[in-house]
Structures are given as C-alpha cells and as structure tokens.
Design an enzyme around this catalytic site. Structure first.
Site, PDB file in Angstrom:
ATOM      1  CG  HIS A 101     -27.396  19.206 -48.179  1.00  0.00           C
ATOM      2  ND1 HIS A 101     -28.224  18.502 -49.034  1.00  0.00           N
ATOM      3  CD2 HIS A 101     -27.424  20.478 -48.623  1.00  0.00           C
ATOM      4  CE1 HIS A 101     -28.707  19.318 -49.952  1.00  0.00           C
ATOM      5  NE2 HIS A 101     -28.244  20.535 -49.715  1.00  0.00           N
ATOM      6  CG  HIS A 103     -26.567  24.986 -47.348  1.00  0.00           C
ATOM      7  ND1 HIS A 103     -25.806  25.078 -48.493  1.00  0.00           N
ATOM      8  CD2 HIS A 103     -27.691  24.314 -47.702  1.00  0.00           C
ATOM      9  CE1 HIS A 103     -26.448  24.487 -49.499  1.00  0.00           C
ATOM     10  NE2 HIS A 103     -27.596  24.019 -49.040  1.00  0.00           N
TER      11      HIS A 103
HETATM   12  P1  AMP Z   1     -29.114  22.477 -51.991  1.00  0.00           P
HETATM   13  O1  AMP Z   1     -29.444  23.460 -53.069  1.00  0.00           O
HETATM   14  O2  AMP Z   1     -29.579  22.893 -50.626  1.00  0.00           O
HETATM   15  O3  AMP Z   1     -29.559  21.076 -52.358  1.00  0.00           O
HETATM   16  O4  AMP Z   1     -27.539  22.484 -51.903  1.00  0.00           O
HETATM   17  C1  AMP Z   1     -26.710  21.629 -52.617  1.00  0.00           C
HETATM   18  C2  AMP Z   1     -25.313  22.155 -52.449  1.00  0.00           C
HETATM   19  O5  AMP Z   1     -24.392  21.110 -52.744  1.00  0.00           O
HETATM   20  C3  AMP Z   1     -24.959  23.323 -53.362  1.00  0.00           C
HETATM   21  O6  AMP Z   1     -24.564  24.436 -52.578  1.00  0.00           O
HETATM   22  C4  AMP Z   1     -23.804  22.786 -54.213  1.00  0.00           C
HETATM   23  O7  AMP Z   1     -22.830  23.761 -54.490  1.00  0.00           O
HETATM   24  C5  AMP Z   1     -23.267  21.671 -53.340  1.00  0.00           C
HETATM   25  N1  AMP Z   1     -22.564  20.602 -54.046  1.00  0.00           N
HETATM   26  C6  AMP Z   1     -23.007  19.923 -55.128  1.00  0.00           C
HETATM   27  N2  AMP Z   1     -22.100  18.981 -55.479  1.00  0.00           N
HETATM   28  C7  AMP Z   1     -21.089  19.061 -54.586  1.00  0.00           C
HETATM   29  C8  AMP Z   1     -19.866  18.355 -54.412  1.00  0.00           C
HETATM   30  N3  AMP Z   1     -19.494  17.379 -55.237  1.00  0.00           N
HETATM   31  N4  AMP Z   1     -19.054  18.711 -53.375  1.00  0.00           N
HETATM   32  C9  AMP Z   1     -19.415  19.708 -52.540  1.00  0.00           C
HETATM   33  N5  AMP Z   1     -20.572  20.400 -52.653  1.00  0.00           N
HETATM   34  C10 AMP Z   1     -21.389  20.087 -53.659  1.00  0.00           C
END
Ligand code: AMP
Ligand code: ZN
Length: 136
Positions: A101, A103
């Site tokens: 993903h 950001h």
């Molecule tokens: P990373 O640390 O780069 O893996 O980012 C994962 C991101 O996913 C974090 O910013 C979380 O807040 C976000 N996240 C986790 N679960 C969900 C969800 N169900 N819906 C939207 N965002 C999520």
C-alpha cells in the site's frame, strides 16, 4: 490471489468496510482508520503483493500515476499545503500490513512533525564506502 488473514484483501473483497475515495478495476483508495492528518489515504492494489519488492513493474507504474492523480485531487479538495507520499516495506521499515500500500498524506501548515528522522553525519569516507557497496 486473495490471501487468507490479509486485512486489505478482506477490504478489497468487501468483507471489511472501508471509506473508499477512489476505485477502479485494479485499485482501491481508502481513508486510513488511523490517520496522521485529515485525509490520510492508502492506495491498495486489488491483487495481493506483500510489498514493493513483489510489485510487478507495470503495476508500480500504475500506482505512481494514481498517486499523482489522487495527490492533485486531494490537495485541491482538502486545501492542504503540502503532501507526503510514504511507502513502507518490511517490519524494520514500519510496515504493519503485508499487502502493498502507498500512504497519501496531505500536510497542513503547522500540523507538527509527522515524518521526522534524525539526520546522520557521515564523513566523505563513509559515503564513499557505502557508494562502493551499492554500485559494485
Ligand atoms: P503500514 O504501517 O505502512 O503497514 O501502514 C498500515 C496502515 O494501515 C496504518 O496506517 C493503519 O492505520 C492502516 N489500517 C489498518 N487497518 C485498516 C483498515 N481496516 N482500514 C483502513 N486503514 C487501516
Ligand atoms: Zn492482501
């Protein structure tokens, strides 16, 4: 291929709700549930790839194109003053969800030090050594 126990695969499959701000055949862009700033969103490919290492090159190109489109739209609509694009790979780099993903983080004047790192102070020799390791 959908991967069991992957939260983002479940979001793509509609098994977990999300606030979707963009969707096409290959991607979903959703609002992050733990946003760093107002409008923090995630570009998620519908196919499961663990990280950028696994992402095929053609998909990487499409991600960048979509990031650009979303950044322009979000800046316009949210009135943000700047923008960070962040992408974590592996636990050591802070990746908590092992489904690629990107950001999209709108930034606002005086919104604080959200993505701060401490700058090192390498000598010219240190830099030369690292350069050698990478290019040789
Ligand atoms: P990373 O640390 O780069 O893996 O980012 C994962 C991101 O996913 C974090 O910013 C979380 O807040 C976000 N996240 C986790 N679960 C969900 C969800 N169900 N819906 C939207 N965002 C999520
Ligand atoms: Zn997945």
């Amino acid at each position: 291929m959908k991967q069991d126990n992957c939260i983002f695969c479940k979001i793509i499959a509609g098994e977990i709700p999300s606030s979707t701000i963009y969707e096409d055949e290959k991607f979903k862009v959703i609002l992050d549930v733990g946003p760093a700033t107002k409008g923090h969103a995630l570009i998620i490919p519908k196919e499961h790839y663990a990280d950028f290492y696994e992402l095929p090159e053609n998909v990487a190109v499409e991600v960048i194109k979509l990031a650009k489109k979303m950044m322009v739209r979000m800046t316009e609509k949210l009135g943000s003053d700047g923008f960070n694009i962040v992408q974590n790979n592996g636990e050591a780099a802070g990746q908590t969800v092992r489904h690629f993903h990107m950001h999209l983080i709108p930034r606002y004047k005086d919104d604080g030090e959200i993505l701060k790192y401490i700058a090192g102070e390498p000598s010219q020799e240190d830099l030369e050594q690292i350069k050698k390791i990478i290019i040789e």
